[in-house]
Design a protein around this motif. Structure first.
Motif, short mmCIF file in Angstrom:
data_model
loop_
_atom_site.label_atom_id
_atom_site.label_comp_id
_atom_site.label_asym_id
_atom_site.label_seq_id
_atom_site.Cartn_x
_atom_site.Cartn_y
_atom_site.Cartn_z
N ILE A 167 -14.10 15.82 -51.21
CA ILE A 167 -14.71 15.90 -52.54
C ILE A 167 -13.67 15.68 -53.63
N HIS A 168 -12.45 16.17 -53.40
CA HIS A 168 -11.40 16.08 -54.41
C HIS A 168 -10.47 14.88 -54.21
N ARG A 175 -8.72 9.95 -49.04
CA ARG A 175 -10.09 9.90 -48.51
C ARG A 175 -10.09 9.74 -47.00
#
Length: 403
Positions: A167-168, A175
């Motif tokens: 998410i961050h 990723r």
């Protein structure tokens, strides 16, 4: 709520419990009562084309029926167009897509309903208020959907952490790393080690309890020694990864240091492609640490401009130079190598216990077994899976005790 210890279970069968069972002190419980049904906006806040509102819990199906005015739930995991109404007034709030996820085949493992409505603040607020007026529903606490997924065995703790990192994630490399962890690669490694330790501990416990009665051979312990040594080598190699995972997760920190007016701030602005730091021909312009986050080839880099190093009587400039020397300190200091600091902490403690196992084995096998149990517990704390029942399962499976 009914509970029974292993001792009570064996006594009820008319058997004397083995010492291993007594040491485990495992307890059985009936499942807890029904939980509240929670709901929340799962997409981002602010105006947007589509907003996703999620509900999870035993009343989510009824909530979906009330909001759509339908007697039947939609087909599982099929997107259906429905008119969304306020149950208290029958007023239409929006027209959107709904999805029904009956448990356990849902993110949380519970019955879940999802509403995809238009993302205007008035629409979102109206749907959330309508849900809040339904009996048995309440707004979700931060992270509660993911917490329920963990509690229901849908995710282990490493997968939860990977989800948070995903998410961050701000760069492609972040990723990719977060996605691999969220898909369970790290957790599977730790789980394999935990299973090997569980088997080793079960064999030691069986030797302690049943060697005289069932003539268990000494080579059982030799096999345990080999398994422990192999595990020690694997954990040691895993810890010696050069802090790649943690650096990628938090970003590589690069400090620009040097004498005054050497062009440090100009270099920072050039790399950042914007005027991050003030550039002046006057020496000593930069007096504090100025940071800029960059994405270089998909890898996160935090670039820091620092005060120029020279002799100065200015107290403010002296403080700036002190801070510059602190960014340029020991490159081995700071965050540990794995993606989470707690991973390294528990793995190091696990390795310490494995080392003590060898020392205790010749003195007291019970103490040696305790070290294996501690090592296994540290691995279990990483993934959140700590179960003592597995040890007795292996004792009875591998050695057929009580046949």
């Amino acid at each position: 709520m009914w509970a029974a210890t292993w001792g009570q279970v064996f006594a009820g069968l008319g058997l004397a419990p083995p010492r291993a069972a007594l040491r485990l002190s495992t307890r059985f419980y009936r499942p807890a009562g029904k939980r509240d049904t929670i709901f929340a906006l799962s997409s981002g806040h602010g105006k947007c084309g589509v907003a996703v509102i999620r509900a999870s819990g035993p009343a989510s199906g009824a909530a979906l029926q009330r909001l759509t005015g339908q007697q039947e739930l939609p087909p599982p995991r099929a997107v259906t167009l429905r008119r969304i109404r306020d149950p208290s007034s029958a007023e239409t709030l929006d027209k959107g897509l709904v999805v029904w996820f009956p448990g356990p085949r849902s993110f949380t493992g519970e019955d879940c309903a999802e509403l995809q409505v238009h993302g205007g603040p008035a629409v979102v607020s109206g749907v959330l208020q309508a849900l809040g007026r339904l009996p048995g529903l309440r707004p979700a606490d931060p992270g509660e959907f993911t917490k329920r997924a963990f509690q229901n065995g849908k995710l282990d703790l490493t997968e939860v952490e990977g989800l948070g990192d995903l998410i961050h994630a701000e760069t492609e490399a972040q990723r990719r790393q977060a996605l691999r962890q969220m898909e369970g690669e790290l957790g599977q490694l730790y789980q394999r080690w935990s299973e090997e330790l569980t088997k080793a501990l079960a064999h030691v416990e069986a030797f302690i309890d049943f060697s005289e009665d069932d003539n268990l051979e000494e080579d059982v312990l030799a096999g345990v020694d080999t398994a422990v040594q192999t595990l020690q080598r694997e954990v040691t190699g895993h810890l010696q990864d050069g802090r790649r995972g943690e650096r990628l997760r938090g970003g590589v920190h690069v400090v620009i240091a040097g004498p005054t007016n050497a062009g440090k701030s100009s270099l920072l602005n050039l790399l950042s492609r914007r005027p991050v730091a003030i550039v002046s021909p006057v020496a000593g312009t930069t007096r504090d640490v100025v940071e800029s986050a960059l994405n270089i080839g998909g890898y996160p880099v935090v670039l820091s401009d620092t005060a120029g190093l020279r002799q100065s009587q200015d107290a403010v400039e002296q403080e700036g130079m002190s801070r510059a020397r602190d960014r340029c300190g020991n490159p081995l200091a700071g965050s540990p190598s794995l993606t989470q600091a707690r991973h390294r902490l528990h793995l190091t403690s696990c390795l310490d216990s494995l080392g003590r196992y060898h020392g205790y084995k010749a003195l007291d096998l019970v103490l040696a077994a305790e070290e294996l149990r501690l090592a296994r517990r540290h691995l279990g704390k990483i993934t959140g899976r700590v179960s003592a029942e597995e040890i007795l399962d292996i004792i009875f499976r591998d050695f057929c005790v009580g046949k």
